[in-house]
Design a protein around this motif. Structure first.
Motif, mmCIF file in Angstrom:
data_model
loop_
_atom_site.group_PDB
_atom_site.id
_atom_site.type_symbol
_atom_site.label_atom_id
_atom_site.label_comp_id
_atom_site.label_asym_id
_atom_site.label_seq_id
_atom_site.Cartn_x
_atom_site.Cartn_y
_atom_site.Cartn_z
ATOM 1 N N ASP A 211 0.765 -1.384 -0.079
ATOM 2 C CA ASP A 211 0.073 -0.168 0.227
ATOM 3 C C ASP A 211 0.891 1.212 0.133
ATOM 4 O O ASP A 211 0.494 2.318 -0.298
ATOM 5 C CB ASP A 211 -0.819 0.022 1.295
ATOM 6 C CG ASP A 211 -2.283 -0.747 1.178
ATOM 7 O OD1 ASP A 211 -2.525 -1.415 -0.026
ATOM 8 O OD2 ASP A 211 -2.801 -1.186 2.310
ATOM 9 N N THR B 59 3.255 -1.919 8.358
ATOM 10 C CA THR B 59 2.112 -1.934 7.797
ATOM 11 C C THR B 59 1.097 -2.163 8.895
ATOM 12 O O THR B 59 0.508 -3.385 8.847
ATOM 13 C CB THR B 59 1.999 -3.159 6.596
ATOM 14 O OG1 THR B 59 2.376 -4.406 6.967
ATOM 15 C CG2 THR B 59 2.686 -2.584 5.241
ATOM 16 N N TRP C 159 1.047 6.427 -1.121
ATOM 17 C CA TRP C 159 -0.094 5.770 -0.905
ATOM 18 C C TRP C 159 -0.776 5.335 -2.151
ATOM 19 O O TRP C 159 -1.123 6.222 -3.203
ATOM 20 C CB TRP C 159 -1.112 6.426 -0.078
ATOM 21 C CG TRP C 159 -2.255 5.671 0.171
ATOM 22 C CD1 TRP C 159 -3.537 5.724 0.017
ATOM 23 C CD2 TRP C 159 -2.097 4.854 1.550
ATOM 24 N NE1 TRP C 159 -4.239 4.748 0.513
ATOM 25 C CE2 TRP C 159 -3.549 4.056 1.491
ATOM 26 C CE3 TRP C 159 -1.170 4.198 2.125
ATOM 27 C CZ2 TRP C 159 -3.939 2.956 2.212
ATOM 28 C CZ3 TRP C 159 -1.627 3.093 2.993
ATOM 29 C CH2 TRP C 159 -2.961 2.766 3.121
ATOM 30 N N PRO D 200 -3.236 2.709 -3.127
ATOM 31 C CA PRO D 200 -4.778 2.688 -3.151
ATOM 32 C C PRO D 200 -5.550 3.739 -3.643
ATOM 33 O O PRO D 200 -5.362 4.595 -2.797
ATOM 34 C CB PRO D 200 -5.271 1.689 -1.952
ATOM 35 C CG PRO D 200 -3.978 1.180 -1.296
ATOM 36 C CD PRO D 200 -2.890 2.147 -1.560
#
Length: 277
Positions: A150, A194, A214, A216
């Motif tokens: 991510d 994470t 980032w 996503p």
């Protein structure tokens, strides 16, 4: 602190505590963060706000004070023993920002709250007998999930004890003057942490850290940035919280943010810890 926690923090400069905030407590904290982040600027209460133009992360000021579900995390029972050990029972809470990170934000370059030769009287890390003392540190309370790949928080494990200044272009090159720099790789020597929602990551202010882009596009990263130091030390403002914010806080939190002489033990510490040698 447990012996395992103590060893790992001394080795790396960080801890990752899992499932610290769970169930209804987590849900209420997430809903409070949603309300603050989704609130139109013209509706922000006095003492609250954010620089919505900042390119690498959005920091919602005094996020911890927006709702009691967030405020109580400053005194969470799981992190409390670590807070006591780091400060030798002399804690002071200095800020609690709500962090918001999405896919349009830029890379946040590697940095730390301390570099060699900068104010040797602050940002100290040392071992006192069999205990860790760390004068300035951060508890990151995560309100959303982060999965491998991510992006998000990166650290240089062990850098809290470094005696040499990091070459600026080591690990990531030309990041400070390169607008829109994209950093997704995790080179050797760098660790991408994470956490899941409800986890807490603890770092020394001496630890070099940054934030990968980032990735996503359908979800974001939300976390409280809770900073602490010693009750007798002033590394920023003597009164870091405006009266409008102080008026919202519980008596315990007000005591936690107060300055106090080194020889004094705060009442909330006595109440929670009993007799202290």
């Amino acid at each position: 602190m447990t012996p395992e926690q103590r060893y790992f923090f001394d080795l790396t400069g960080y801890l990752h505590l899992r499932e610290v905030v769970t169930g209804q407590d987590l849900q209420e904290a997430q809903e409070a963060a949603d309300r603050y982040i989704g609130m139109p600027p013209e509706e922000w209460p006095p003492g609250f706000g954010a620089d919505l133009e900042r390119k690498d992360v959005t920091g919602y000021q005094n996020g911890f004070a927006f709702d009691k579900s967030l405020e109580k995390l400053a005194l969470h029972p799981t992190t409390w023993p670590i807070l006591m050990e780091f400060t030798n029972y002399r804690p002071r809470f200095t800020s609690g920002t709500l962090g918001y990170n999405h896919h349009k934000h830029w890379f946040h370059p590697l940095h730390a709250g301390w570099t060699p030769g900068k104010r040797p009287d602050i940002r100290r890390y040392f071992i006192d007998g069999d205990k860790i003392r760390c004068t300035d540190f951060i508890f990151f309370f995560y309100l959303s999930d982060v999965f491998p790949g991510d992006g998000g928080l990166i650290v240089l494990p062990g850098s809290h004890k470094a005696e040499f200044e990091r070459p600026q272009d080591m690990f990531y090159q030309n990041t400070y003057d390169n607008e829109g720099y994209i950093a997704e790789a995790v080179p050797p020597g760098v660790c991408n942490i994470t956490p899941r929602a409800g986890d807490v990551v603890i770092i020394s202010e001496r630890l070099i850290h940054g934030v990968l882009n980032w990735k996503p596009t359908d979800r974001d990263r939300r976390f409280l940035i809770m900073r602490y130091n010693l009750q007798h030390a002033v590394t920023g403002s003597v009164t870091p919280f405006a009266e409008e914010i102080r008026a919202r806080l519980s008596p315990e939190t007000l005591e936690l943010i107060a300055l106090a002489p080194y020889a004094e033990i705060k009442n909330l510490v006595k109440e929670r810890c009993g007799d202290i040698a």
